[in-house]
Enzyme design. Sequence first.
Site, PDB file in Angstrom:
ATOM      1  N   LYS A  23      24.877  -6.662 -25.231  1.00 28.86           N
ATOM      2  CA  LYS A  23      24.411  -6.154 -23.933  1.00 28.86           C
ATOM      3  C   LYS A  23      25.599  -5.784 -23.027  1.00 28.86           C
ATOM      4  O   LYS A  23      25.609  -4.727 -22.414  1.00 28.86           O
ATOM      5  CB  LYS A  23      23.539  -7.213 -23.236  1.00 28.86           C
TER       6      LYS A  23
ATOM      7  N   ARG B  83      35.070 -18.148 -25.599  1.00 21.54           N
ATOM      8  CA  ARG B  83      34.307 -18.524 -24.408  1.00 21.54           C
ATOM      9  C   ARG B  83      33.745 -19.916 -24.646  1.00 21.54           C
ATOM     10  O   ARG B  83      33.203 -20.169 -25.729  1.00 21.54           O
ATOM     11  CB  ARG B  83      33.180 -17.501 -24.224  1.00 21.54           C
TER      12      ARG B  83
ATOM     13  N   ARG C 218      33.760 -13.902 -31.775  1.00 26.06           N
ATOM     14  CA  ARG C 218      33.849 -13.283 -30.451  1.00 26.06           C
ATOM     15  C   ARG C 218      34.947 -13.950 -29.623  1.00 26.06           C
ATOM     16  O   ARG C 218      35.040 -15.172 -29.575  1.00 26.06           O
ATOM     17  CB  ARG C 218      32.503 -13.426 -29.741  1.00 26.06           C
TER      18      ARG C 218
ATOM     19  N   ARG D  84      21.569 -21.643 -26.885  1.00 30.65           N
ATOM     20  CA  ARG D  84      21.332 -20.365 -26.203  1.00 30.65           C
ATOM     21  C   ARG D  84      20.292 -19.526 -26.950  1.00 30.65           C
ATOM     22  O   ARG D  84      19.460 -18.866 -26.330  1.00 30.65           O
ATOM     23  CB  ARG D  84      22.656 -19.604 -26.053  1.00 30.65           C
TER      24      ARG D  84
ATOM     25  N   ARG E 144      15.514 -13.251 -17.684  1.00 29.69           N
ATOM     26  CA  ARG E 144      15.499 -14.085 -18.887  1.00 29.69           C
ATOM     27  C   ARG E 144      14.279 -14.999 -18.942  1.00 29.69           C
ATOM     28  O   ARG E 144      14.130 -15.743 -19.911  1.00 29.69           O
ATOM     29  CB  ARG E 144      16.750 -14.966 -18.907  1.00 29.69           C
TER      30      ARG E 144
HETATM   31  P1  AMP Z   1      25.526 -14.567 -20.513  1.00 25.65           P
HETATM   32  O1  AMP Z   1      26.936 -14.190 -20.214  1.00 25.65           O
HETATM   33  O2  AMP Z   1      24.529 -13.527 -20.067  1.00 25.65           O
HETATM   34  O3  AMP Z   1      25.323 -14.979 -21.951  1.00 25.65           O
HETATM   35  O4  AMP Z   1      25.203 -15.864 -19.625  1.00 25.65           O
HETATM   36  C1  AMP Z   1      25.954 -17.039 -19.738  1.00 25.65           C
HETATM   37  C2  AMP Z   1      25.162 -18.212 -19.206  1.00 25.65           C
HETATM   38  O5  AMP Z   1      24.853 -18.002 -17.814  1.00 25.65           O
HETATM   39  C3  AMP Z   1      23.809 -18.434 -19.863  1.00 25.65           C
HETATM   40  O6  AMP Z   1      23.919 -19.188 -21.072  1.00 25.65           O
HETATM   41  C4  AMP Z   1      23.074 -19.187 -18.768  1.00 25.65           C
HETATM   42  O7  AMP Z   1      23.520 -20.539 -18.681  1.00 25.65           O
HETATM   43  C5  AMP Z   1      23.545 -18.473 -17.515  1.00 25.65           C
HETATM   44  N1  AMP Z   1      22.699 -17.315 -17.191  1.00 25.65           N
HETATM   45  C6  AMP Z   1      23.074 -16.005 -17.192  1.00 25.65           C
HETATM   46  N2  AMP Z   1      22.070 -15.205 -16.813  1.00 25.65           N
HETATM   47  C7  AMP Z   1      21.008 -16.025 -16.593  1.00 25.65           C
HETATM   48  C8  AMP Z   1      19.670 -15.792 -16.205  1.00 25.65           C
HETATM   49  N3  AMP Z   1      19.181 -14.560 -15.966  1.00 25.65           N
HETATM   50  N4  AMP Z   1      18.845 -16.871 -16.062  1.00 25.65           N
HETATM   51  C9  AMP Z   1      19.312 -18.120 -16.264  1.00 25.65           C
HETATM   52  N5  AMP Z   1      20.562 -18.415 -16.655  1.00 25.65           N
HETATM   53  C10 AMP Z   1      21.418 -17.369 -16.814  1.00 25.65           C
END
Ligand code: AMP
Length: 212
Positions: free
Chosen positions: A13, A157, A124, A168, A88
């Site tokens: 994404k 990360r 990654r 996740r 989400r």
């Molecule tokens: P990402 O970089 O999008 O994978 O997000 C990293 C982490 O941020 C996720 O594993 C969640 O802990 C939190 N997070 C990001 N976006 C959301 C969302 N829309 N709703 C809830 N938690 C989020």
Amino acid sequence: MNIILLGPPGAGKGTQASHLVADRGMLQLSTGDMLRAARDAGTPVGLKVAAIMAAGELVSDDIVSALIDEKLATMPADQGAIFDGYPRTAAQAGALDTMRAADSLVVALIQVPDEAIVKRMSSRRVCDNCGLTQSVSPDSKSEEEDCPYCGGDLIVRPDDNPETVKTRLKEYHQQTAPILPYYRKKGMLKQVDGMADPDQVTRQIEAILVAL
Ligand code: AMP
């Protein structure tokens, strides 16, 4: 026009969002990036969410929807938004429906099977200087590699470790996948083959936007 990039963690994404920013001048709204910035800056929101993010769980709907709402308020009305990692949950999808960007909105579901996600996440890396995400060979020791763009250190990360990736993915299937029928029923959901090479994925997404 606005687009939601939906898909499991590691589906690409963020990579696709940066292509759309470069090619179309759209604005990337990544809740993950916003939360990491808050966490790294030690803001009250950042302090609240740090442990949740480290565990790979979802941050509360109110927090992420407020971040998106604030960002949309500062955007020019005619600039397209790319929602990257939001919504989400069903509650977040409901919140987005009440925002201005709900008009002229399409959803691109980037499909990648779980096995491929687990494999991708193990290779990654993210640059600790420019923030660019990239892939290294699976047996690479991250500390031995530098970012090819800026020379910064490539690091894993913290939430890309195998255990957290499992959590996740579980969150994705339990909380995010159930919103797909909602968008499908409204005729907004378009499928994208996330196993294709990244340029082809970009072309699939471009085709969706052109048809809007
Ligand atoms: P990402 O970089 O999008 O994978 O997000 C990293 C982490 O941020 C996720 O594993 C969640 O802990 C939190 N997070 C990001 N976006 C959301 C969302 N829309 N709703 C809830 N938690 C989020």
